[in-house]
Write an enzyme that holds these catalytic residues in place. Structure first.
Site, PDB file in Angstrom:
ATOM      1  N   ASN A  15       2.278  -4.716  -3.357  1.00 26.44           N
ATOM      2  CA  ASN A  15       0.893  -5.164  -3.183  1.00 26.44           C
ATOM      3  C   ASN A  15       0.027  -3.965  -2.795  1.00 26.44           C
ATOM      4  O   ASN A  15       0.441  -3.139  -1.988  1.00 26.44           O
ATOM      5  CB  ASN A  15       0.904  -6.204  -2.052  1.00 26.44           C
ATOM      6  CG  ASN A  15      -0.384  -6.981  -1.899  1.00 26.44           C
ATOM      7  OD1 ASN A  15      -0.866  -7.580  -2.871  1.00 26.44           O
ATOM      8  ND2 ASN A  15      -0.948  -6.996  -0.694  1.00 26.44           N
TER       9      ASN A  15
ATOM     10  N   GLU B  88       0.801  -1.237   0.000  1.00 25.28           N
ATOM     11  CA  GLU B  88       0.000   0.000   0.000  1.00 25.28           C
ATOM     12  C   GLU B  88       0.830   1.281   0.000  1.00 25.28           C
ATOM     13  O   GLU B  88       0.654   2.172   0.830  1.00 25.28           O
ATOM     14  CB  GLU B  88      -0.983  -0.034   1.186  1.00 25.28           C
ATOM     15  CG  GLU B  88      -1.883  -1.267   1.132  1.00 25.28           C
ATOM     16  CD  GLU B  88      -2.908  -1.371   2.259  1.00 25.28           C
ATOM     17  OE1 GLU B  88      -2.815  -0.598   3.221  1.00 25.28           O
ATOM     18  OE2 GLU B  88      -3.785  -2.239   2.166  1.00 25.28           O
TER      19      GLU B  88
ATOM     20  N   ASP C 299     -11.852 -10.400  -1.732  1.00 25.37           N
ATOM     21  CA  ASP C 299     -13.185 -10.575  -1.148  1.00 25.37           C
ATOM     22  C   ASP C 299     -14.128  -9.620  -1.855  1.00 25.37           C
ATOM     23  O   ASP C 299     -13.702  -8.640  -2.467  1.00 25.37           O
ATOM     24  CB  ASP C 299     -13.231 -10.450   0.388  1.00 25.37           C
ATOM     25  CG  ASP C 299     -12.491  -9.265   0.980  1.00 25.37           C
ATOM     26  OD1 ASP C 299     -12.346  -8.243   0.279  1.00 25.37           O
ATOM     27  OD2 ASP C 299     -12.079  -9.346   2.151  1.00 25.37           O
TER      28      ASP C 299
ATOM     29  N   GLU D 138      -5.807 -10.738  -2.140  1.00 24.97           N
ATOM     30  CA  GLU D 138      -6.628 -10.626  -0.919  1.00 24.97           C
ATOM     31  C   GLU D 138      -8.110 -10.537  -1.282  1.00 24.97           C
ATOM     32  O   GLU D 138      -8.852  -9.725  -0.737  1.00 24.97           O
ATOM     33  CB  GLU D 138      -6.224  -9.380  -0.104  1.00 24.97           C
ATOM     34  CG  GLU D 138      -4.748  -9.322   0.213  1.00 24.97           C
ATOM     35  CD  GLU D 138      -4.353  -8.171   1.141  1.00 24.97           C
ATOM     36  OE1 GLU D 138      -5.250  -7.506   1.691  1.00 24.97           O
ATOM     37  OE2 GLU D 138      -3.145  -7.953   1.309  1.00 24.97           O
TER      38      GLU D 138
ATOM     39  N   HIS E 184      -9.963  -6.217  -2.892  1.00 28.80           N
ATOM     40  CA  HIS E 184     -11.043  -6.096  -1.895  1.00 28.80           C
ATOM     41  C   HIS E 184     -12.170  -5.327  -2.580  1.00 28.80           C
ATOM     42  O   HIS E 184     -12.202  -4.096  -2.563  1.00 28.80           O
ATOM     43  CB  HIS E 184     -10.554  -5.318  -0.667  1.00 28.80           C
ATOM     44  CG  HIS E 184      -9.550  -6.065   0.148  1.00 28.80           C
ATOM     45  ND1 HIS E 184      -9.859  -7.219   0.824  1.00 28.80           N
ATOM     46  CD2 HIS E 184      -8.237  -5.836   0.390  1.00 28.80           C
ATOM     47  CE1 HIS E 184      -8.781  -7.666   1.462  1.00 28.80           C
ATOM     48  NE2 HIS E 184      -7.779  -6.843   1.211  1.00 28.80           N
TER      49      HIS E 184
HETATM   50  C1  XIL Z   1      -6.292  -7.111   7.822  1.00 28.21           C
HETATM   51  C2  XIL Z   1      -6.528  -8.359   8.667  1.00 28.21           C
HETATM   52  O1  XIL Z   1      -7.301  -9.275   7.948  1.00 28.21           O
HETATM   53  C3  XIL Z   1      -7.214  -7.985   9.960  1.00 28.21           C
HETATM   54  O2  XIL Z   1      -7.336  -9.110  10.812  1.00 28.21           O
HETATM   55  C4  XIL Z   1      -6.417  -6.905  10.667  1.00 28.21           C
HETATM   56  O3  XIL Z   1      -7.084  -6.489  11.840  1.00 28.21           O
HETATM   57  C5  XIL Z   1      -6.190  -5.703   9.755  1.00 28.21           C
HETATM   58  O4  XIL Z   1      -5.582  -6.142   8.558  1.00 28.21           O
HETATM   59  N1  XIL Z   1      -4.978  -5.075   3.326  1.00 28.21           N
HETATM   60  C6  XIL Z   1      -3.935  -5.857   3.752  1.00 28.21           C
HETATM   61  C7  XIL Z   1      -4.130  -6.808   4.876  1.00 28.21           C
HETATM   62  O5  XIL Z   1      -2.870  -5.838   3.140  1.00 28.21           O
HETATM   63  O6  XIL Z   1      -2.982  -6.966   5.643  1.00 28.21           O
HETATM   64  C8  XIL Z   1      -5.294  -6.403   5.749  1.00 28.21           C
HETATM   65  O7  XIL Z   1      -5.520  -7.447   6.691  1.00 28.21           O
HETATM   66  C9  XIL Z   1      -6.518  -6.116   4.918  1.00 28.21           C
HETATM   67  C10 XIL Z   1      -6.258  -4.980   3.965  1.00 28.21           C
END
Ligand code: XIL
Length: 359
Positions: A212, A171, A279, A277, A248
């Protein structure tokens, strides 16, 4: 001695790979899925289906969930790549300066190895979930560079040879494509990214090194920034292997229609890509129509990855709504994953299967 062992096990892996390919071609289930009792009439796992395309299908997981045996059974059988959701982050691994705690990451690596799963390691440099000792004071550039270098070398060395890839920097950009003003950027300037990649490469020359981020699925200012940075890093010989698109997604914001084009332009730079990641959240309550749209989006993400040669695989940010991070971070939203809270497969699961060519 160590090298010979490694060479031998690599040769064994190659042999096993060839054998698996022959068996797959013959329609015989192999690997972890086969051990988990996938016989005749039992559907192949997402991992087995993805492997038939030379891809992986992964899930994130987190240490507290590992006591849930119904959960770990599916985690161990359905996927061939695992990402620790929190256990390898800086706050977890270096809670006090110079004092390392690998216990959470190690637990997940051990579990993954038991199930013949690989690890996408996550993450070395990120503005979030940093330890208090790091955020609680000001650093000079020299101090912070040394702190960052030590952390990366220690962590990547600890997991050397045990992980498939590292999300080295997470990020790094704002939505408009400018650099995020993190403590690293503000103190060290943009060069911290190349430095981090070089240190990680030194500590584990075989791990695939990634940048990422979220909201870089579509072509736009933020993904353009990654494209420009990746091109520049490659031109300068900085060890970068891939770009991870977190994916996401949220139904209310629309599907990133240019995803496939976006993946393809990174491929053309000679980089791997991965959906890291995934979802697809929705405003609650879920209903049949939303779940159907969600299913279509999961299928479209899968199809896009299969269509681009260097898209190496997909990872869902945990696989069940029972352990999704969404409800806690986006109040009123949820139902984002392919399995529901009771661990029952949702329309999204069946849509992914179909996109992977499963019946
Ligand atoms: C999230 C985890 O899933 C949670 O359990 C934690 O509280 C916060 O982080 N982007 C990312 C991940 O790169 O590391 C994050 O994971 C979600 C967003």
């Amino acid at each position: 001695m160590r090298n010979t062992t490694r060479t031998r096990s690599r040769a064994r892996l190659r042999l096993a790979g060839t054998l698996a390919a022959v068996l797959v071609a013959a329609g015989v289930a192999t690997g972890p899925a086969a051990h988990a009792g996938q016989g005749h009439g039992t559907p192949l796992t997402l991992a087995r289906l993805a492997e038939q395309h030379g891809r992986y299908f992964g899930s994130a997981t987190d240490n507290p969930e590992l006591t849930d045996s119904a959960y770990t059974a599916l985690l161990g059988s359905e996927f061939d790549m695992i990402t620790p959701g929190n256990g390898m982050k800086w706050y977890a691994t270096e809670p006090q300066q110079g004092v390392y705690d690998w216990s959470q990451g190690d637990e997940i690596v051990r579990l993954a190895r038991q199930h013949h799963q690989r690890i996408r390691a996550h993450t070395l440099v990120w503005h979030s979930q940093l330890p208090d000792w790091l955020t609680g004071r000001d650093w000079t550039a020299d101090e912070l560079r040394s702190v960052l270098k030590k952390h990366i070398l220690a962590e990547v060395r600890h997991y050397r040879g045990k992980v498939y890839s590292w999300d080295v920097v997470n990020e790094a950009f704002n939505e408009d494509g400018t650099y995020r003003e993190t403590v690293f950027y503000k103190t060290l300037g943009p060069g911290y990214i190349a430095d981090a990649l070089r240190w990680a490469h030194r500590a584990d020359p075989h791990a695939k090194l990634y940048l990422n981020d979220y909201n870089i699925e579509a072509v736009g200012p933020k993904s353009d920034a990654y494209y420009a940075l990746a091109k520049d890093l490659k031109a300068r010989g900085v060890p970068l292997d891939g770009v991870g698109l977190q994916a996401h997604l949220a139904l209310q914001y629309g599907y990133p229609a240019t995803l496939e084009d976006n993946l393809r332009r990174f491929s053309r730079l000679g980089l791997d890509t991965a959906l890291t990641e995934v979802d697809v959240r929705m405003l609650l309550p879920a209903d049949e129509a939303k779940l159907a749209t969600q299913a279509q989006w999961y299928a479209d993400l899968t199809t896009a990855c299969l269509a681009v040669r260097r898209c190496v695989g997909l990872t869902v940010w945990d696989y069940t709504d029972r352990y999704s991070w969404i409800p806690a971070f986006f109040p009123g939203e949820g139902a984002a994953l392919p399995w529901d809270e009771r661990l029952a497969p949702k329309p999204a699961y069946f849509a992914i299967r179909e996109a992977l060519g499963g019946r």
